[in-house]
Design an enzyme around this catalytic site. Structure first.
Site, PDB file in Angstrom:
ATOM      1  CE1 TYR A 162       8.981   0.745   5.241  1.00  0.00           C
ATOM      2  CE2 TYR A 162       7.387   1.539   3.644  1.00  0.00           C
ATOM      3  CZ  TYR A 162       7.679   0.983   4.879  1.00  0.00           C
ATOM      4  OH  TYR A 162       6.662   0.669   5.740  1.00  0.00           O
ATOM      5  CG  ASP A 185      -0.255   0.143   2.523  1.00  0.00           C
ATOM      6  OD1 ASP A 185       0.989   0.179   2.556  1.00  0.00           O
ATOM      7  OD2 ASP A 185      -0.952   0.210   3.544  1.00  0.00           O
TER       8      ASP A 185
HETATM    9  P1  NAD Z   1      -1.175  -7.871  13.701  1.00  0.00           P
HETATM   10  O1  NAD Z   1      -0.113  -8.504  14.506  1.00  0.00           O
HETATM   11  O2  NAD Z   1      -2.134  -6.947  14.336  1.00  0.00           O
HETATM   12  O3  NAD Z   1      -2.030  -9.013  12.991  1.00  0.00           O
HETATM   13  C1  NAD Z   1      -1.491 -10.121  12.388  1.00  0.00           C
HETATM   14  C2  NAD Z   1      -2.317 -11.355  12.747  1.00  0.00           C
HETATM   15  O4  NAD Z   1      -1.733 -12.458  12.063  1.00  0.00           O
HETATM   16  C3  NAD Z   1      -2.335 -11.703  14.239  1.00  0.00           C
HETATM   17  O5  NAD Z   1      -3.655 -11.776  14.700  1.00  0.00           O
HETATM   18  C4  NAD Z   1      -1.645 -13.058  14.286  1.00  0.00           C
HETATM   19  O6  NAD Z   1      -2.169 -13.918  15.272  1.00  0.00           O
HETATM   20  C5  NAD Z   1      -1.896 -13.589  12.889  1.00  0.00           C
HETATM   21  N1  NAD Z   1      -0.997 -14.659  12.478  1.00  0.00           N
HETATM   22  C6  NAD Z   1       0.320 -14.777  12.710  1.00  0.00           C
HETATM   23  N2  NAD Z   1       0.790 -15.902  12.163  1.00  0.00           N
HETATM   24  C7  NAD Z   1      -0.247 -16.520  11.565  1.00  0.00           C
HETATM   25  C8  NAD Z   1      -0.391 -17.727  10.835  1.00  0.00           C
HETATM   26  N3  NAD Z   1       0.650 -18.527  10.586  1.00  0.00           N
HETATM   27  N4  NAD Z   1      -1.620 -18.051  10.373  1.00  0.00           N
HETATM   28  C9  NAD Z   1      -2.663 -17.255  10.614  1.00  0.00           C
HETATM   29  N5  NAD Z   1      -2.595 -16.103  11.293  1.00  0.00           N
HETATM   30  C10 NAD Z   1      -1.395 -15.736  11.765  1.00  0.00           C
HETATM   31  O7  NAD Z   1      -0.424  -7.131  12.502  1.00  0.00           O
HETATM   32  P2  NAD Z   1      -0.796  -5.838  11.678  1.00  0.00           P
HETATM   33  O8  NAD Z   1       0.019  -4.705  12.124  1.00  0.00           O
HETATM   34  O9  NAD Z   1      -2.248  -5.658  11.623  1.00  0.00           O
HETATM   35  O10 NAD Z   1      -0.252  -6.226  10.246  1.00  0.00           O
HETATM   36  C11 NAD Z   1      -0.611  -7.424   9.603  1.00  0.00           C
HETATM   37  C12 NAD Z   1       0.280  -7.687   8.413  1.00  0.00           C
HETATM   38  O11 NAD Z   1      -0.009  -6.816   7.339  1.00  0.00           O
HETATM   39  C13 NAD Z   1       1.772  -7.500   8.693  1.00  0.00           C
HETATM   40  O12 NAD Z   1       2.496  -8.475   7.978  1.00  0.00           O
HETATM   41  C14 NAD Z   1       2.051  -6.146   8.130  1.00  0.00           C
HETATM   42  O13 NAD Z   1       3.406  -5.975   7.875  1.00  0.00           O
HETATM   43  C15 NAD Z   1       1.201  -6.227   6.889  1.00  0.00           C
HETATM   44  N6  NAD Z   1       0.899  -4.973   6.205  1.00  0.00           N
HETATM   45  C16 NAD Z   1       1.349  -4.868   4.942  1.00  0.00           C
HETATM   46  C17 NAD Z   1       1.099  -3.757   4.208  1.00  0.00           C
HETATM   47  C18 NAD Z   1       1.680  -3.674   2.837  1.00  0.00           C
HETATM   48  O14 NAD Z   1       1.899  -2.614   2.319  1.00  0.00           O
HETATM   49  N7  NAD Z   1       2.014  -4.787   2.178  1.00  0.00           N
HETATM   50  C19 NAD Z   1       0.344  -2.713   4.749  1.00  0.00           C
HETATM   51  C20 NAD Z   1      -0.106  -2.832   6.066  1.00  0.00           C
HETATM   52  C21 NAD Z   1       0.164  -3.995   6.778  1.00  0.00           C
HETATM   53  C1  G6P Z   2       3.174   0.904   5.110  1.00  0.00           C
HETATM   54  C2  G6P Z   2       3.868  -0.185   4.371  1.00  0.00           C
HETATM   55  C3  G6P Z   2       3.588  -1.503   5.021  1.00  0.00           C
HETATM   56  C4  G6P Z   2       3.950  -1.472   6.480  1.00  0.00           C
HETATM   57  C5  G6P Z   2       3.267  -0.338   7.175  1.00  0.00           C
HETATM   58  C6  G6P Z   2       3.793  -0.192   8.588  1.00  0.00           C
HETATM   59  O1  G6P Z   2       1.805   0.802   4.962  1.00  0.00           O
HETATM   60  O2  G6P Z   2       3.522  -0.266   3.021  1.00  0.00           O
HETATM   61  O3  G6P Z   2       4.266  -2.499   4.341  1.00  0.00           O
HETATM   62  O4  G6P Z   2       3.598  -2.682   7.111  1.00  0.00           O
HETATM   63  O5  G6P Z   2       3.490   0.851   6.487  1.00  0.00           O
HETATM   64  O6  G6P Z   2       3.015   0.686   9.289  1.00  0.00           O
HETATM   65  P1  G6P Z   2       3.039   0.757  10.875  1.00  0.00           P
HETATM   66  O7  G6P Z   2       2.057   1.826  11.168  1.00  0.00           O
HETATM   67  O8  G6P Z   2       2.616  -0.614  11.366  1.00  0.00           O
HETATM   68  O9  G6P Z   2       4.426   1.080  11.262  1.00  0.00           O
HETATM   69 MN    MN Z   3       4.311  -2.215   2.138  1.00  0.00          MN
END
Ligand code: NAD
Ligand code: G6P
Ligand code: MN
Length: 437
Positions: free
Chosen positions: A260, A170
């Site tokens: 980043y 995102d």
């Molecule tokens: P979070 O810790 O609040 O939630 C993650 C959930 O995943 C937890 O409830 C955990 O229990 C669960 N989990 C862990 N291992 C698991 C497995 N093997 N099977 C099923 N569930 C499992 O984390 P968050 O801050 O809400 O972020 C979630 C994910 O999204 C992270 O990887 C974060 O980096 C990613 N993210 C990516 C982007 C992006 O740009 N690609 C943007 C925002 C968040």
């Molecule tokens: C952006 C990135 C994600 C990352 C997030 C972290 O959205 O694209 O890949 O996980 O920032 O945000 P946070 O608020 O958890 O530091």
């Molecule tokens: Mn990202």
């Protein structure tokens, strides 16, 4: 109109309520018959799921809502998996950030040694849910944004080359929204962009409006002064990130950078700016996690979502766009993390790159970005090598390859420091990494 069945994997994520809200707000564009939450942490998920159940019942009672920790239940009869798991949760994110910082090295969720450590944990988790999906719903697509997306994408390229998984981030979308605001546009969707790079490691080379007018000079002019700070509310650490984007941009006056890149190009400043005892993981636990979970608890106690502060995660609208692009064969132009195969002409064909793609029912078609300049090529080759070495280390259970990965990272000064950080990370990740030899 066909109605879809969706599973959110990582149901207990802080992002889940916002995504559920977003899906419910878009039922006219992307109709649902079923929405499931799946997580491997029952207690954590139930905080979110109990509130989501009430929200769905009130906003769209026709949608069948369930939450489960059982893979068969979670992944049967579905069209899409939206995956955002965090293996090791915030407790491990905190270690990813704090261990490198002890050595005055960038401590970050997806960049440098922290990102490498997280990658070694994530691969197993993402492969696991991908395998569940293929077992119980072989026709389904996984839309993955579990981090570190670059390493996860390389791992699925190597280990599940035929799987229906699309990796997306995102950050470009968030930055494009800021660019649009900076020059007075209503929406980033008024812009067509050219972009190339790796995930969390890329550059915009061309930005036009729908008539083909070049918007890039105006955006560059703004960024040179303000970075991507458009006076929009965001917490102080993100504000800092958007401001220092101007220093990153200064390195190449012709392009606009992903935020980043600051970790690679100004690592020392980032370390100096960090509090070694209180990192982003702490801020997120004290902020987003606390706020979202207490609002979920409030909804459950009240028995209604009336007056809720949970908002549709608009930043996450790209996930609905991606699902719709596939579901309705829209050939929508989106940035995805895909195998290069010539999209960047003078770059490793097998690297996972982030480039614009046309997305339709049969997946994606990357749009070629031509040759890239020496500056970006050099940086990307170094970083792609890190990502590939991590995945090789994972597959071969190789300590040596992981040491090489840390050593190649631009964030790490030398092999000695790389080894010290690696040894601490390995000890901290015993429960999650394959055993290395
Ligand atoms: P979070 O810790 O609040 O939630 C993650 C959930 O995943 C937890 O409830 C955990 O229990 C669960 N989990 C862990 N291992 C698991 C497995 N093997 N099977 C099923 N569930 C499992 O984390 P968050 O801050 O809400 O972020 C979630 C994910 O999204 C992270 O990887 C974060 O980096 C990613 N993210 C990516 C982007 C992006 O740009 N690609 C943007 C925002 C968040
Ligand atoms: C952006 C990135 C994600 C990352 C997030 C972290 O959205 O694209 O890949 O996980 O920032 O945000 P946070 O608020 O958890 O530091
Ligand atoms: Mn990202």
């Amino acid at each position: 109109m066909k109605k879809f069945s969706v599973t959110i994997a990582g149901g207990g994520s802080t992002y889940t309520p916002g995504i559920v809200m977003l899906l419910l707000n878009n039922l006219d564009k992307f109709p649902l018959r079923q929405l499931k939450l799946y997580d491997n942490d029952k207690e954590r998920q139930s905080i979110v799921a109990d509130a989501c159940e009430i929200i769905v019942k009130e906003m769209a009672p026709e949608v069948n809502f369930t939450a489960t920790t059982d893979p068969e239940e979670g992944f049967s009869d579905i069209d899409f998996v939206m995956a955002h798991i965090r293996v090791g949760k915030y407790a491990m994110r905190e270690k990813d950030e704090k261990i490198p910082l002890k050595y005055n090295v960038v401590g970050q969720e997806t960049c440098g040694p922290g990102g490498i450590a997280y990658g070694m944990r994530s691969i197993t988790g993402v492969l696991e849910i991908l395998d569940y999906m293929e077992k119980y719903s072989p026709e389904a697509w996984m839309l993955n944004y579990s981090n570190p997306a670059a390493i996860v994408a390389e791992a699925t390229r190597r280990l599940r080359p035929n799987s229906k998984i699309l990796n997306i981030c995102d950050m470009p979308i968030g930055i494009e929204s800021r660019m649009a605001k900076a020059i007075g546009l209503e929406s980033r969707k008024e812009m067509d962009v050219r972009y190339y790079g790796l995930n969390h490691f890329g550059w915009w080379t061309d930005i036009r409006d729908k008539e083909g007018n070049d918007l890039k000079p105006r955006i560059i002019e703004y960024v040179k002064e303000h970075g991507y700070d458009v006076g929009q509310h965001s917490d102080t650490s993100w504000q800092h990130t958007f401001q220092v984007a101007k220093d990153v941009q200064a390195l190449d006056s012709e392009t606009l950078p992903n935020t980043y890149l600051k970790y690679y190009l100004y690592g020392n400043q980032e370390v100096a700016h960090s509090d070694k005892n209180h990192t982003r993981a702490n801020m997120v636990m004290e902020g987003r996690e606390k706020n979202i979970f207490s609002e979920c608890n409030r909804i459950v106690e009240a028995g209604t979502s009336e007056g809720t502060t949970i908002k549709a995660g608009d930043h996450a609208s790209y996930i609905v766009d991606l699902a719709r692009a596939i579901a309705y064969n829209r050939h929508e132009r989106m940035l995805l993390i895909v195998e290069n195969k010539g999209a960047i002409n003078n770059f490793d064909e097998t690297a996972m790159v982030e480039v614009p793609c046309l997305v339709g029912a049969n997946g994606y078609e990357p749009l070629t970005q031509g040759n890239i300049p020496q500056f970006q090529k050099g940086l990307m080759e170094q970083q792609a090598a890190v990502e590939k070495l991590v995945v090789e280390a994972y597959i071969e259970k190789s300590y040596q390859k992981l040491w090489q990965a840390l050593t190649v990272s631009k964030t790490v000064p030398n092999a000695e420091v790389a080894k010290q950080i690696l040894d601490e990370l390995m000890e901290a990740n015993k429960e999650f990494w394959p055993e290395l030899h």
